[in-house]
Design a protein around this motif. Structure first.
Motif, PDB file in Angstrom:
ATOM      1  N   ARG A   1      -6.534  10.864 -11.467  1.00 52.69           N
ATOM      2  CA  ARG A   1      -6.739  10.013 -12.649  1.00 52.69           C
ATOM      3  C   ARG A   1      -5.449   9.296 -13.024  1.00 52.69           C
ATOM      4  O   ARG A   1      -5.463   8.108 -13.374  1.00 52.69           O
ATOM      5  CB  ARG A   1      -7.213  10.873 -13.816  1.00 52.69           C
ATOM      6  N   ALA A   2      -4.341  10.027 -12.982  1.00 45.96           N
ATOM      7  CA  ALA A   2      -3.056   9.452 -13.370  1.00 45.96           C
ATOM      8  C   ALA A   2      -2.641   8.326 -12.435  1.00 45.96           C
ATOM      9  O   ALA A   2      -2.128   7.286 -12.871  1.00 45.96           O
ATOM     10  CB  ALA A   2      -1.992  10.546 -13.383  1.00 45.96           C
ATOM     11  N   ILE A   3      -2.855   8.534 -11.144  1.00 51.67           N
ATOM     12  CA  ILE A   3      -2.528   7.494 -10.162  1.00 51.67           C
ATOM     13  C   ILE A   3      -3.365   6.252 -10.415  1.00 51.67           C
ATOM     14  O   ILE A   3      -2.864   5.110 -10.364  1.00 51.67           O
ATOM     15  CB  ILE A   3      -2.745   8.037  -8.732  1.00 51.67           C
TER      16      ILE A   3
ATOM     17  N   VAL B   1      -3.289   2.312  -3.756  1.00 50.19           N
ATOM     18  CA  VAL B   1      -2.870   3.642  -3.349  1.00 50.19           C
ATOM     19  C   VAL B   1      -4.036   4.301  -2.624  1.00 50.19           C
ATOM     20  O   VAL B   1      -5.127   4.426  -3.183  1.00 50.19           O
ATOM     21  CB  VAL B   1      -2.442   4.510  -4.550  1.00 50.19           C
ATOM     22  N   ILE B   2      -3.815   4.688  -1.391  1.00 48.94           N
ATOM     23  CA  ILE B   2      -4.836   5.402  -0.624  1.00 48.94           C
ATOM     24  C   ILE B   2      -4.617   6.895  -0.840  1.00 48.94           C
ATOM     25  O   ILE B   2      -3.536   7.424  -0.539  1.00 48.94           O
ATOM     26  CB  ILE B   2      -4.759   5.061   0.868  1.00 48.94           C
ATOM     27  N   ILE B   3      -5.621   7.566  -1.356  1.00 46.37           N
ATOM     28  CA  ILE B   3      -5.511   8.990  -1.677  1.00 46.37           C
ATOM     29  C   ILE B   3      -6.212   9.836  -0.634  1.00 46.37           C
ATOM     30  O   ILE B   3      -7.362   9.582  -0.276  1.00 46.37           O
ATOM     31  CB  ILE B   3      -6.106   9.275  -3.077  1.00 46.37           C
ATOM     32  N   GLU B   4      -5.498  10.849  -0.149  1.00 43.29           N
ATOM     33  CA  GLU B   4      -6.047  11.814   0.800  1.00 43.29           C
ATOM     34  C   GLU B   4      -6.091  13.196   0.149  1.00 43.29           C
ATOM     35  O   GLU B   4      -5.218  13.550  -0.655  1.00 43.29           O
ATOM     36  CB  GLU B   4      -5.185  11.873   2.065  1.00 43.29           C
ATOM     37  N   ASP B   5      -7.110  13.964   0.519  1.00 45.12           N
ATOM     38  CA  ASP B   5      -7.288  15.318   0.002  1.00 45.12           C
ATOM     39  C   ASP B   5      -6.545  16.314   0.888  1.00 45.12           C
ATOM     40  O   ASP B   5      -6.822  16.424   2.078  1.00 45.12           O
ATOM     41  CB  ASP B   5      -8.787  15.650  -0.031  1.00 45.12           C
ATOM     42  N   SER B   6      -5.612  17.077   0.286  1.00 45.33           N
ATOM     43  CA  SER B   6      -4.914  18.124   1.044  1.00 45.33           C
ATOM     44  C   SER B   6      -5.772  19.366   1.211  1.00 45.33           C
ATOM     45  O   SER B   6      -5.495  20.202   2.081  1.00 45.33           O
ATOM     46  CB  SER B   6      -3.621  18.520   0.328  1.00 45.33           C
ATOM     47  N   ALA B   7      -6.804  19.516   0.343  1.00 47.99           N
ATOM     48  CA  ALA B   7      -7.661  20.701   0.309  1.00 47.99           C
ATOM     49  C   ALA B   7      -6.858  21.978   0.083  1.00 47.99           C
ATOM     50  O   ALA B   7      -7.352  23.081   0.335  1.00 47.99           O
ATOM     51  CB  ALA B   7      -8.495  20.807   1.584  1.00 47.99           C
ATOM     52  N   GLY B   8      -5.612  21.850  -0.379  1.00 53.39           N
ATOM     53  CA  GLY B   8      -4.778  23.016  -0.605  1.00 53.39           C
ATOM     54  C   GLY B   8      -4.336  23.708   0.666  1.00 53.39           C
ATOM     55  O   GLY B   8      -3.999  24.894   0.657  1.00 53.39           O
TER      56      GLY B   8
ATOM     57  N   VAL C   1       4.923   7.776   0.490  1.00 54.13           N
ATOM     58  CA  VAL C   1       3.887   8.786   0.252  1.00 54.13           C
ATOM     59  C   VAL C   1       4.248   9.611  -0.971  1.00 54.13           C
ATOM     60  O   VAL C   1       5.383  10.089  -1.105  1.00 54.13           O
ATOM     61  CB  VAL C   1       3.685   9.699   1.476  1.00 54.13           C
ATOM     62  N   ILE C   2       3.276   9.821  -1.841  1.00 52.96           N
ATOM     63  CA  ILE C   2       3.401  10.657  -3.024  1.00 52.96           C
ATOM     64  C   ILE C   2       2.640  11.960  -2.761  1.00 52.96           C
ATOM     65  O   ILE C   2       1.518  11.939  -2.273  1.00 52.96           O
ATOM     66  CB  ILE C   2       2.802   9.953  -4.250  1.00 52.96           C
ATOM     67  N   GLY C   3       3.243  13.094  -3.075  1.00 52.24           N
ATOM     68  CA  GLY C   3       2.514  14.345  -2.924  1.00 52.24           C
ATOM     69  C   GLY C   3       3.461  15.513  -2.677  1.00 52.24           C
ATOM     70  O   GLY C   3       4.649  15.342  -2.430  1.00 52.24           O
ATOM     71  N   SER C   4       2.943  16.713  -2.779  1.00 54.49           N
ATOM     72  CA  SER C   4       1.543  16.975  -3.087  1.00 54.49           C
ATOM     73  C   SER C   4       1.505  17.693  -4.442  1.00 54.49           C
ATOM     74  O   SER C   4       2.029  17.169  -5.416  1.00 54.49           O
ATOM     75  CB  SER C   4       0.912  17.810  -1.975  1.00 54.49           C
ATOM     76  N   TYR C   5       0.979  18.901  -4.474  1.00 57.72           N
ATOM     77  CA  TYR C   5       0.939  19.674  -5.717  1.00 57.72           C
ATOM     78  C   TYR C   5       1.741  20.957  -5.567  1.00 57.72           C
ATOM     79  O   TYR C   5       2.802  21.101  -6.141  1.00 57.72           O
ATOM     80  CB  TYR C   5      -0.504  19.956  -6.123  1.00 57.72           C
TER      81      TYR C   5
ATOM     82  N   THR D   1       0.827  -1.196   0.000  1.00 58.49           N
ATOM     83  CA  THR D   1       0.000   0.000   0.000  1.00 58.49           C
ATOM     84  C   THR D   1       0.866   1.253   0.000  1.00 58.49           C
ATOM     85  O   THR D   1       1.786   1.390   0.800  1.00 58.49           O
ATOM     86  CB  THR D   1      -0.919   0.037   1.237  1.00 58.49           C
ATOM     87  N   LEU D   2       0.552   2.159  -0.917  1.00 62.66           N
ATOM     88  CA  LEU D   2       1.176   3.474  -0.963  1.00 62.66           C
ATOM     89  C   LEU D   2       0.145   4.515  -0.559  1.00 62.66           C
ATOM     90  O   LEU D   2      -1.056   4.265  -0.589  1.00 62.66           O
ATOM     91  CB  LEU D   2       1.685   3.793  -2.377  1.00 62.66           C
ATOM     92  N   GLY D   3       0.616   5.693  -0.200  1.00 62.67           N
ATOM     93  CA  GLY D   3      -0.275   6.806   0.095  1.00 62.67           C
ATOM     94  C   GLY D   3      -0.026   7.951  -0.863  1.00 62.67           C
ATOM     95  O   GLY D   3       1.069   8.080  -1.424  1.00 62.67           O
ATOM     96  N   ALA D   4      -1.037   8.787  -1.065  1.00 62.87           N
ATOM     97  CA  ALA D   4      -0.892   9.993  -1.880  1.00 62.87           C
ATOM     98  C   ALA D   4      -1.706  11.106  -1.239  1.00 62.87           C
ATOM     99  O   ALA D   4      -2.832  10.875  -0.791  1.00 62.87           O
ATOM    100  CB  ALA D   4      -1.343   9.751  -3.315  1.00 62.87           C
ATOM    101  N   VAL D   5      -1.142  12.292  -1.209  1.00 62.61           N
ATOM    102  CA  VAL D   5      -1.839  13.477  -0.703  1.00 62.61           C
ATOM    103  C   VAL D   5      -1.860  14.504  -1.823  1.00 62.61           C
ATOM    104  O   VAL D   5      -0.811  15.021  -2.228  1.00 62.61           O
ATOM    105  CB  VAL D   5      -1.147  14.053   0.544  1.00 62.61           C
ATOM    106  N   ILE D   6      -3.044  14.799  -2.334  1.00 64.95           N
ATOM    107  CA  ILE D   6      -3.197  15.690  -3.479  1.00 64.95           C
ATOM    108  C   ILE D   6      -4.414  16.586  -3.259  1.00 64.95           C
ATOM    109  O   ILE D   6      -5.290  16.266  -2.454  1.00 64.95           O
ATOM    110  CB  ILE D   6      -3.346  14.897  -4.796  1.00 64.95           C
ATOM    111  N   PRO D   7      -4.527  17.723  -3.982  1.00 68.38           N
ATOM    112  CA  PRO D   7      -5.640  18.644  -3.760  1.00 68.38           C
ATOM    113  C   PRO D   7      -6.890  18.259  -4.556  1.00 68.38           C
ATOM    114  O   PRO D   7      -6.992  18.557  -5.741  1.00 68.38           O
ATOM    115  CB  PRO D   7      -5.083  19.989  -4.247  1.00 68.38           C
ATOM    116  N   LEU D   8      -7.833  17.615  -3.914  1.00 63.97           N
ATOM    117  CA  LEU D   8      -9.084  17.257  -4.571  1.00 63.97           C
ATOM    118  C   LEU D   8     -10.173  18.304  -4.346  1.00 63.97           C
ATOM    119  O   LEU D   8     -11.264  18.200  -4.899  1.00 63.97           O
ATOM    120  CB  LEU D   8      -9.553  15.889  -4.086  1.00 63.97           C
TER     121      LEU D   8
END
Length: 359
Positions: free
Chosen positions: A37-39, A59-66, A87-91, A17-24
């Motif tokens: 989408r890319a992940i 990959v578990i994706i979390e929202d950073s909300a910016g 962990v992958i992230g962020s933007y 399991t990987l993690g990702a934190v991105i702005p959704l």
């Protein structure tokens, strides 16, 4: 805590399991969706090829909300609750820097898919960048500005680590090329209006306006610059133009030119086809491909490590970065500080709602 979304084509008992934190959500939700989408596409690619260590990948994706603290809280949850290998992230750089610092303190491998501030180099030896940093991108932009004959330019940039780095570097490069920055205005994101900042720029009577801004903030800046007549006074040039193009209506960006990181490298057509087939449209930003490659790079590193032990994974990441890894965005190799080298850039212009490359 932000809501989570599981991106996987396999049952939830997958062991790797990987993690990702991105702005959704927030002003960068559009490029964040592009990253999501890319992940998702990368996870499918890995699992179709047999997974990681013989197990399916998730990959578990979390929202950073910016927001920096939201991103840190999301990373803490991924590390302490989900026990992710990486962990992958962020933007944006303003989010990535504090999150990367936390991950470094915990010894958790971190792959940066989008943040370009030169300050990223200071995160530490657990952080690695899939994308090139601002010292290179701004030199490219300054060369283009100079080639267009714009000797005196006004600079507008978001007031965070990313924008501050861009403003400093673009002035340095323009000055070395014989140009001049008439004024630099830093703005805080999320404002209801940017007319005051725009009028400050206009007062210096520049040959051109050079700016960088995120998503919906950039859309409002372009709208108000149009309404104030600034787009008639002088041309506008956007650094990392895909950050703002999708959110800006056609009427407010006519004639806009700029630059951004290259979308694809050799061998990226398979990713492009998968993306367009799945979503019925082309990329929403230039940055999805880097998130895609972060997943593929992580999967290969874990396979090389032979386990999800974080120290072993860090060693494998460094070895892979030394040797080079071919992703959708081209060859990924790291310098001694874990930063990507030889990243190509694109000259772009707006035609209607679309961005097209320039010779």
């Amino acid at each position: 805590m932000a809501a989570t979304a599981l991106v996987s084509t396999v049952p939830v008992w997958a062991e790797v399991t990987l993690g990702a934190v991105i702005p959704l959500s927030g002003s960068n939700a559009t490029p964040g969706e592009d990253q999501r989408r890319a992940i998702e596409i990368a996870v499918k690619t890995v699992n179709d090829a047999g997974g990681v260590l013989g197990e399916p990948l998730e990959v578990i994706i979390e929202d950073s909300a910016g927001k920096p603290q939201t991103a840190i809280d999301a990373a803490k949850k991924l590390v302490s609750v989900n026990d992710v290998a990486l962990v992958i992230g962020s933007y944006s750089s303003g989010i990535t820097l504090p999150m990367g610092d936390y991950l470094g303190q915990e010894g958790v491998p971190h792959l940066n898919p989008a943040a370009t501030s030169g300050l990223v180099r200071g995160i530490g030896d657990t952080s690695f960048s899939m994308v090139g940093l601002d010292n290179v991108s701004t030199e490219f932009a300054a060369t283009e500005v100079t080639a267009n004959g714009w000797e005196n330019v006004a600079v507008l940039a978001v007031n965070n680590a990313f924008g501050q780095g861009v403003a400093q570097e673009i002035e340095k490069h323009l000055t070395s090329m014989g140009g001049k920055v008439t004024t630099t205005v830093m703005f805080n994101g999320g404002q209801p209006s940017y007319r005051r900042e725009l009028q400050q720029l206009e007062a210096t009577n520049p040959d051109a306006y050079v700016f960088t801004a995120y998503g919906t903030d950039a859309a409002l800046i372009m709208q108000e610059s149009f309404e104030l007549g600034l787009q008639e006074d002088a041309p506008w040039y956007s650094i990392l133009i895909t950050m703002m193009n999708t959110d800006t209506p056609e009427d407010f960006k006519k004639g806009l030119t700029g630059m951004d990181v290259g979308y694809l490298g050799d061998g990226g057509e398979g990713y492009k086809h998968a993306y367009e087939s799945a979503h019925g449209e082309s990329f929403l930003s230039a940055y999805g491909g880097y998130a895609h490659d972060a997943v593929l790079f992580a999967a290969e590193a874990i396979n090389r490590a032979g386990s999800t032990d974080r120290e072993a994974v860090l060693t494998a990441i460094r070895e892979l970065g030394d040797e080079g890894f071919n992703g959708a965005t081209g060859e990924i190799k790291f310098d001694a500080e874990g930063q990507r080298v030889r990243r190509p850039y694109l000259k772009l212009k707006v035609e209607g709602n679309d961005l097209v490359t320039m010779d």
